[in-house]
Write a protein that holds these residues in place. Structure first.
Motif, PDB file in Angstrom:
ATOM      1  N   GLY A 179       1.620   6.860  -6.655  1.00 22.47           N
ATOM      2  CA  GLY A 179       0.502   7.730  -6.992  1.00 22.47           C
ATOM      3  C   GLY A 179       0.883   9.189  -6.815  1.00 22.47           C
ATOM      4  O   GLY A 179       0.595  10.030  -7.676  1.00 22.47           O
ATOM      5  N   LEU A 180       1.593   9.483  -5.695  1.00 19.25           N
ATOM      6  CA  LEU A 180       1.988  10.875  -5.454  1.00 19.25           C
ATOM      7  C   LEU A 180       2.938  11.365  -6.538  1.00 19.25           C
ATOM      8  O   LEU A 180       2.767  12.453  -7.093  1.00 19.25           O
ATOM      9  CB  LEU A 180       2.658  10.995  -4.083  1.00 19.25           C
ATOM     10  N   VAL A 213       0.847  -1.196   0.000  1.00 21.36           N
ATOM     11  CA  VAL A 213       0.000   0.000   0.000  1.00 21.36           C
ATOM     12  C   VAL A 213       0.886   1.250   0.000  1.00 21.36           C
ATOM     13  O   VAL A 213       0.624   2.228  -0.726  1.00 21.36           O
ATOM     14  CB  VAL A 213      -0.942  -0.019   1.222  1.00 21.36           C
ATOM     15  N   MET A 265       0.947   4.200  -2.813  1.00 21.66           N
ATOM     16  CA  MET A 265       0.709   5.603  -2.466  1.00 21.66           C
ATOM     17  C   MET A 265       1.846   6.492  -2.979  1.00 21.66           C
ATOM     18  O   MET A 265       1.606   7.558  -3.563  1.00 21.66           O
ATOM     19  CB  MET A 265       0.572   5.753  -0.953  1.00 21.66           C
ATOM     20  N   GLU A 266       3.069   6.037  -2.751  1.00 19.03           N
ATOM     21  CA  GLU A 266       4.221   6.829  -3.215  1.00 19.03           C
ATOM     22  C   GLU A 266       4.182   7.021  -4.726  1.00 19.03           C
ATOM     23  O   GLU A 266       4.369   8.131  -5.223  1.00 19.03           O
ATOM     24  CB  GLU A 266       5.523   6.127  -2.833  1.00 19.03           C
TER      25      GLU A 266
END
Lengths: 349, 198
Positions: B107-108, B100, B104-105
């Motif tokens: 996606g950022l 996860v 997230m990383e």
């Protein structure tokens, strides 16, 4: 040429670019395969004469139909897959060997205009594509599930990774002085300078100012090809035939084709990078594609000559040559070329 | 759908399939091969973005050199897959958290780039050499990070050698230098002796 393009686009319409590209590919691959066939004939003939034999002489005049007969024989033979082999990879491996050998020809220029894809970074492309040839060898060795094949694959992968570094460094020197990664520009850059203006183009080609790199490239090219005296991957006397010991029929023939297609490729690259490609050696003769073929034939003859002359290297000697001799020479010459280019003696302005 | 989009979806499908097979393949050699396929298709997608230097570099470095050594090691290992699968449920929570976090990383990073810059601005005009531009940036604006990265790599390389070095071995190695320069008189002694008579 324009008439042909107009005619073709009239017939095929929108599909013409694809058809035209396919035509160009066929125009390169078909003569290449024919050259491979006759290179095997030339090899047997040349080495034969060097060993005071006459080589193939039964099938056709001077044995000229011998390679065709060999090809037919291999085509009709059964491909045996060993029962312990990993079948999928066993079948894919020869394809992986021949595909890079053919794909690299996409960017090889035969003169200023005669090139399938004149891309900006063609030298890098060639390095990337040829570095993938090793997978065919490693995977065939592993998938055969045989000791000899595996040993051959191990030897070959270590050897190819080692010599790629020396090869890469010598290419870096070439692209430093030509200030380009494009093969057409690299060849055209060799046509400038004092000697070229005097009509002695042969002295302005890269082989002279980069003589150590030329020699390093030629020798590491031989090693990359797994050719004698660096043919440890095959090593008939130690590991039978190395990585392709379990292969028969057309699968074996594909490895053979790949090796010889790569030989012609390295000969073409040596001619383009160091021997001035299609440029004429003297001013009063015109440039042309025949010069390129003559230079390639010369380099190919060198490969055959090496094979007839030198005994096989021992494995530790091979590694020593790659890491302890060529790598330091390359690094030193890289700095020398860099300083040379910065100094007032720079001849590549 | 134009031709480029079709190629993109074709390459992406192969990339996702290959990446899935890397973690699901039972045979480690097959997994490594699928990783090679993933790198190769990734190079193809970068080429579509007109980043030809990066595309060729990933093939040259990862497919041509790193994965060869990787495959080399994987082939030599005798991996027992059943034993490796034993702790799956124990490791799942930790693995899920890491997964996860990585999503997230990514996606950022991707979001900050892609949602602000319109795709049309990223087009490369004809005649600009990708390689030259990257080289110029690397040795001017980003010279310190670049040098730092190479020093870290060098330190890592030396550290790997130091960690595995077990002191000099007493081996029966021959010195090729001496072998090459050896001469007949070093090895053969010709004796003069009178003919023996009975």
């Amino acid at each position: 040429m324009d008439a042909l393009i107009n005619f073709g686009s009239g017939i095929f319409g929108g599909a013409w670019p694809a058809v035209w590209t396919l035509l160009k590919i066929v125009l390169i691959v078909a003569p290449l395969m024919l050259s491979v066939a006759y290179l095997t004939w030339a090899e047997r003939k040349v080495i034969g004469y060097m060993q005071v034999r006459i080589g193939p002489n039964r099938v056709g005049p001077w044995g000229l139909i011998q390679p065709i007969a060999d090809g037919l024989k291999l085509l009709l033979k059964e491909i045996i897959v060993p029962s312990g082999a990993n079948k999928g990879i066993f079948i894919i491996a020869p394809m992986l060997a021949i595909a890079p050998a053919l794909a690299a020809w996409a960017v090889i220029p035969f003169n200023e205009n005669l090139v399938v894809a004149n891309i900006d970074a063609s030298l890098l492309y060639i390095m990337a594509i040829t570095s993938m040839g090793v997978y065919g060898i490693i995977l065939s060795g592993w998938a055969s599930n045989s000791k000899y094949a595996f040993l051959g694959a191990m030897r070959s992968s270590a050897q190819m990774v080692s010599y790629e570094i020396a090869m890469g460094f010598s290419l870096i020197c070439v692209l430093m002085i030509s200030n380009s990664l494009n093969l057409v520009e690299i060849v055209q850059g060799q046509n400038t300078g004092r000697f070229a203006d005097m009509g002695l183009g042969v002295l302005s080609w890269n082989w002279l100012p980069l003589l150590p790199m030329f020699i390093v490239y030629l020798i590491s090219g031989t090693a990359e090809l797994n050719r004698a005296p660096f043919d440890l991957a095959e090593g008939e006397s130690e590991i039978v035939a190395g990585f392709h010991v379990e292969y028969s029929g057309m699968a074996f023939a594909l490895f053979f084709l790949a090796e010889y297609a790569n030989m012609i490729l390295v000969a073409a690259l040596t001619s383009l990078l160091f021997l001035g490609g299609w440029l004429s050696p003297v001013g009063f003769l015109p440039d042309g594609i025949l010069w390129l073929f003559a230079k390639m034939a010369f380099v190919l003859f060198l490969f055959l000559w090496f094979r007839a002359t030198f005994p096989r290297y021992r494995y530790d000697q091979l590694m020593r040559l790659g890491w302890k001799v060529f790598l330091p020479i390359c690094m030193i010459w890289l700095v020398v070329v860099g300083l040379w280019m910065l100094s007032p003696l720079n001849i590549w302005k | 759908m134009d031709f480029q989009t079709a190629v993109f979806f074709f390459l992406s499908a192969i990339l996702i399939f290959a990446a899935m097979r890397v973690i699901t393949a039972r045979n480690p050699v097959h997994a490594a091969l699928h990783l090679i396929l993933a790198f190769f298709t990734c190079g193809g997608i970068w080429a579509l973005l007109q980043a030809e230097f990066l595309a060729i570099a990933i093939i040259l470095v990862y497919v041509g050199a790193v994965m060869v050594l990787f495959l080399f090691v994987v082939m030599m290992l005798d991996i027992n897959l059943d034993r490796m699968r034993q702790g799956f449920w124990n490791y799942l929570p930790l693995g899920a958290v890491l997964g996860v976090l990585m999503v997230m990383e990514m996606g950022l990073v991707l979001g900050s780039k892609y949602f602000q810059v319109p795709a049309a601005d990223a087009m490369v005009p004809a005649g600009v050499s990708n390689t030259k531009e990257i080289g110029a940036l690397m040795f001017s604006e980003y010279v310190y990070p670049f040098e730092l990265a190479s020093i870290i790599l060098l330190v890592g390389m030396i550290a790997a050698i130091v960690l595995t070095y077990r002191g000099p071995k007493k081996s029966k190695n021959t010195n090729p230098n001496q072998q090459v320069f050896v001469q007949a008189k070093d090895r053969i002694r010709v004796l003069q002796m009178p003919v023996e008579k009975d």
